[in-house]
Design a protein around this motif. Structure first.
Motif, PDB file in Angstrom:
ATOM      1  N   ASP A  55       0.806  -1.265   0.372  1.00 13.94           N
ATOM      2  CA  ASP A  55      -0.069   0.071   0.079  1.00 13.94           C
ATOM      3  C   ASP A  55       0.988   1.257   0.080  1.00 13.94           C
ATOM      4  N   TYR A  56       1.121   1.840  -1.232  1.00 17.87           N
ATOM      5  CA  TYR A  56       1.941   3.087  -1.135  1.00 17.87           C
ATOM      6  C   TYR A  56       1.241   4.234  -1.917  1.00 17.87           C
ATOM      7  N   ASN A  57       1.417   5.430  -1.207  1.00 17.95           N
ATOM      8  CA  ASN A  57       0.663   6.609  -1.759  1.00 17.95           C
ATOM      9  C   ASN A  57       1.693   7.599  -2.286  1.00 17.95           C
ATOM     10  N   LEU A  58       2.954   7.178  -2.502  1.00 17.66           N
ATOM     11  CA  LEU A  58       4.225   8.096  -2.971  1.00 17.66           C
ATOM     12  C   LEU A  58       4.455   9.104  -1.814  1.00 17.66           C
ATOM     13  N   ILE A  59       3.987   9.157  -0.774  1.00 17.70           N
ATOM     14  CA  ILE A  59       4.334  10.176   0.250  1.00 17.70           C
ATOM     15  C   ILE A  59       4.952   9.385   1.631  1.00 17.70           C
ATOM     16  N   GLN A  60       4.344   8.497   2.077  1.00 14.45           N
ATOM     17  CA  GLN A  60       4.576   7.624   3.180  1.00 14.45           C
ATOM     18  C   GLN A  60       5.110   6.443   2.531  1.00 14.45           C
ATOM     19  N   PRO A  61       6.139   5.620   3.395  1.00 12.62           N
ATOM     20  CA  PRO A  61       6.654   4.385   2.859  1.00 12.62           C
ATOM     21  C   PRO A  61       5.869   3.448   2.714  1.00 12.62           C
ATOM     22  N   PRO A  62       5.942   2.496   1.632  1.00  9.88           N
ATOM     23  CA  PRO A  62       5.033   1.492   1.319  1.00  9.88           C
ATOM     24  C   PRO A  62       4.933   0.530   2.391  1.00  9.88           C
ATOM     25  N   GLU A  63       3.533  -0.064   2.417  1.00  8.45           N
ATOM     26  CA  GLU A  63       3.391  -1.170   3.491  1.00  8.45           C
ATOM     27  C   GLU A  63       2.981  -2.278   2.751  1.00  8.45           C
ATOM     28  N   PHE A  64       3.504  -3.402   3.212  1.00  7.02           N
ATOM     29  CA  PHE A  64       3.013  -4.702   2.670  1.00  7.02           C
ATOM     30  C   PHE A  64       1.763  -5.019   3.192  1.00  7.02           C
ATOM     31  N   ASN A  65       0.996  -5.479   1.961  1.00  5.33           N
ATOM     32  CA  ASN A  65      -0.550  -6.032   2.141  1.00  5.33           C
ATOM     33  C   ASN A  65      -0.794  -7.064   1.532  1.00  5.33           C
ATOM     34  N   GLY A  66       0.133  -7.738   0.989  1.00  3.43           N
ATOM     35  CA  GLY A  66      -0.077  -9.152   0.380  1.00  3.43           C
ATOM     36  C   GLY A  66      -0.742  -9.030  -0.915  1.00  3.43           C
ATOM     37  N   VAL A  67      -1.737  -9.894  -1.115  1.00  7.20           N
ATOM     38  CA  VAL A  67      -2.251  -9.836  -2.560  1.00  7.20           C
ATOM     39  C   VAL A  67      -3.532  -8.942  -2.556  1.00  7.20           C
ATOM     40  N   ASP A  68      -3.583  -8.035  -1.592  1.00  2.40           N
ATOM     41  CA  ASP A  68      -4.933  -7.295  -1.556  1.00  2.40           C
ATOM     42  C   ASP A  68      -5.321  -6.531  -2.915  1.00  2.40           C
ATOM     43  N   ASN A  69      -3.864  -6.027  -3.456  1.00  5.28           N
ATOM     44  CA  ASN A  69      -3.891  -5.155  -4.650  1.00  5.28           C
ATOM     45  C   ASN A  69      -4.580  -6.206  -5.830  1.00  5.28           C
ATOM     46  N   PHE A  70      -4.155  -7.141  -5.884  1.00  3.29           N
ATOM     47  CA  PHE A  70      -4.574  -7.997  -7.017  1.00  3.29           C
ATOM     48  C   PHE A  70      -5.848  -8.732  -6.787  1.00  3.29           C
ATOM     49  N   THR A  71      -6.389  -8.790  -5.672  1.00  2.90           N
ATOM     50  CA  THR A  71      -7.777  -9.079  -5.545  1.00  2.90           C
ATOM     51  C   THR A  71      -8.761  -8.072  -5.796  1.00  2.90           C
ATOM     52  N   ARG A  72      -8.293  -6.639  -5.532  1.00  2.00           N
ATOM     53  CA  ARG A  72      -9.184  -5.673  -5.912  1.00  2.00           C
ATOM     54  C   ARG A  72      -9.810  -5.526  -7.091  1.00  2.00           C
ATOM     55  N   VAL A  73      -8.984  -6.230  -8.117  1.00  2.00           N
ATOM     56  CA  VAL A  73      -9.338  -6.186  -9.610  1.00  2.00           C
ATOM     57  C   VAL A  73     -10.661  -6.696  -9.693  1.00  2.00           C
ATOM     58  N   LEU A  74     -11.030  -7.790  -8.975  1.00  2.00           N
ATOM     59  CA  LEU A  74     -12.298  -8.506  -8.971  1.00  2.00           C
ATOM     60  C   LEU A  74     -13.611  -7.711  -8.744  1.00  2.00           C
ATOM     61  N   SER A  75     -13.430  -6.402  -8.113  1.00  2.00           N
ATOM     62  CA  SER A  75     -14.576  -5.646  -7.609  1.00  2.00           C
ATOM     63  C   SER A  75     -14.424  -4.280  -8.225  1.00  2.00           C
ATOM     64  N   ASP A  76     -13.502  -3.949  -8.944  1.00  2.00           N
ATOM     65  CA  ASP A  76     -13.146  -2.648  -9.451  1.00  2.00           C
ATOM     66  C   ASP A  76     -14.033  -2.515 -10.561  1.00  2.00           C
ATOM     67  N   GLU A  77     -15.146  -1.856 -10.527  1.00  2.00           N
ATOM     68  CA  GLU A  77     -15.987  -1.423 -11.739  1.00  2.00           C
ATOM     69  C   GLU A  77     -15.510  -0.552 -12.825  1.00  2.00           C
ATOM     70  N   ARG A  78     -14.633   0.301 -12.249  1.00  2.00           N
ATOM     71  CA  ARG A  78     -14.137   1.358 -13.444  1.00  2.00           C
ATOM     72  C   ARG A  78     -12.868   0.409 -14.239  1.00  2.00           C
ATOM     73  N   LEU A  79     -12.094  -0.597 -13.542  1.00  2.00           N
ATOM     74  CA  LEU A  79     -11.405  -1.345 -14.195  1.00  2.00           C
ATOM     75  C   LEU A  79     -12.007  -2.317 -15.246  1.00  2.00           C
ATOM     76  N   HIS A  80     -12.936  -2.781 -14.880  1.00  2.00           N
ATOM     77  CA  HIS A  80     -13.733  -3.515 -15.838  1.00  2.00           C
ATOM     78  C   HIS A  80     -14.427  -2.756 -17.100  1.00  2.00           C
ATOM     79  N   GLN A  81     -14.703  -1.595 -16.843  1.00  2.00           N
ATOM     80  CA  GLN A  81     -14.841  -0.615 -17.888  1.00  2.00           C
ATOM     81  C   GLN A  81     -13.808  -0.234 -18.912  1.00  2.00           C
ATOM     82  N   ALA A  82     -12.615  -0.180 -18.095  1.00  2.00           N
ATOM     83  CA  ALA A  82     -11.335  -0.028 -18.869  1.00  2.00           C
ATOM     84  C   ALA A  82     -11.063  -1.062 -19.655  1.00  2.00           C
ATOM     85  N   LEU A  83     -11.187  -2.391 -19.174  1.00  2.00           N
ATOM     86  CA  LEU A  83     -10.794  -3.571 -19.976  1.00  2.00           C
ATOM     87  C   LEU A  83     -11.869  -3.700 -21.299  1.00  2.00           C
TER      88      LEU A  83
END
Length: 308
Positions: A55-83
């Motif tokens: 979890d990295y916001n370009l300001i604070q140091p990155p924090e490990f969050n496992g595979v959360d970023n990759f599982t978020r793609v399943l529920s991201d409606e704007r990503l589905h529209q982009a695809l």
């Protein structure tokens, strides 16, 4: 050691010294390339993979969050529209672009005066098509007061806001990509020049029409070139960014109708400061392109014909 042994040792050392010096000189000249490979190419690639699990916001140091970023793609409606937008763009624009490129290559292959000028003129859009200047010009051409509506008004047809209409905005970008047919056209033209004329002469003697010659001779012998252009243009289309960014003002509008995958990735990384998720999206795009390329190579054995 005997005199003969000393002489052989001296000869061996004199032969090895210049080779070692050449190797050292080659290594020195290759150091800038290795520096670019590790610090400009491989370094950012590995860094993006690591950031994809944080979890990295370009300001604070990155924090490990496992595979959360990759599982978020399943529920991201704007990503589905982009695809959906990106797949439509690739599936429609690439075949039409290659068909136009092949048609013009066959026309130029017949020979005409000023061949060098025509090749350069048709190749020029490939050099300029992905530039900001052409994207701005395209937005003006298809605007409400643009050139397209003025030409339609001449013949009595009412124009429309091609860029501002969700039903036609993506079509304008598809037309722009088709317009950049110069590079595949040049490759097609080179491939056509390699087909022996005797094949066409023999087919004409047997009474084959031009259409039959095209299907039975040109396409099979040109299939490796078609495959090469197909793979390159699919990869290029998936990476399109500038056109959608300029035409939509960086929003992907109207109504996300021009929200390319790369544009959405940019928005997540630099507008929302969600660089960890953007890195995961970048690797997802890499896997999508790799999957399309693998499918093309698998299917090639059914329609690509080589000399052997």
């Amino acid at each position: 050691m005997s005199a003969l042994g000393e002489l052989r040792h001296i000869r061996g050392s004199t032969r090895g010294s210049p080779r070692k010096r050449d190797n050292r000189a080659a290594l020195v000249f290759l150091l800038p390339w290795f520096g670019g490979l590790f610090f400009i190419t491989l370094g950012p690639v590995v860094a993006s993979l690591v950031l994809g699990f944080t979890d990295y916001n370009l300001i604070q140091p990155p924090e490990f969050n496992g595979v959360d970023n990759f599982t978020r793609v399943l529920s991201d409606e704007r990503l589905h529209q982009a695809l959906r937008v990106t797949f439509t763009y690739v599936v429609v624009s690439v075949p039409v672009q290659l068909a136009c490129a092949l048609g013009l290559a066959m026309l130029l292959d017949r020979g005409m005066r000023g061949m060098a000028f025509y090749r350069s003129a048709f190749y020029l859009p490939s050099l300029l098509g992905s530039s900001v200047a052409i994207a701005v010009l395209w937005r003006q051409i298809f605007g409400a007061d643009g050139l397209v509506n003025r030409l339609l008004a001449v013949v009595g047809i009412e124009g429309r806001g091609w860029i501002s209409d969700p039903g036609t905005a993506l079509s304008t970008l598809i037309v722009l990509n088709v317009w950049t047919f110069g590079a595949p056209m040049i490759i097609f033209l080179a491939g056509l020049r390699q087909i022996p004329v005797m094949y066409y002469e023999a087919a004409a003697t047997d009474g084959a029409s031009r259409w039959t010659q095209f299907w039975r001779i040109t396409l099979p012998l040109l299939s490796p070139i078609i495959f090469f252009n197909l793979v390159l243009q699919i990869i290029h289309a998936f990476q399109s960014f500038t056109q959608a960014f300029v035409v939509s003002g960086g929003t992907g509008g109207p109504s996300d109708s021009t929200l390319f995958y790369t544009l959405y990735l940019y928005q997540r990384g630099f507008n929302s400061f969600d660089m960890g998720y953007a890195s995961a999206l970048a690797w997802l795009l890499l896997m999508i392109i790799a999957a399309f390329t693998a499918v093309n190579f698998w299917a090639a054995k059914y329609w690509v014909f080589y000399d052997d």
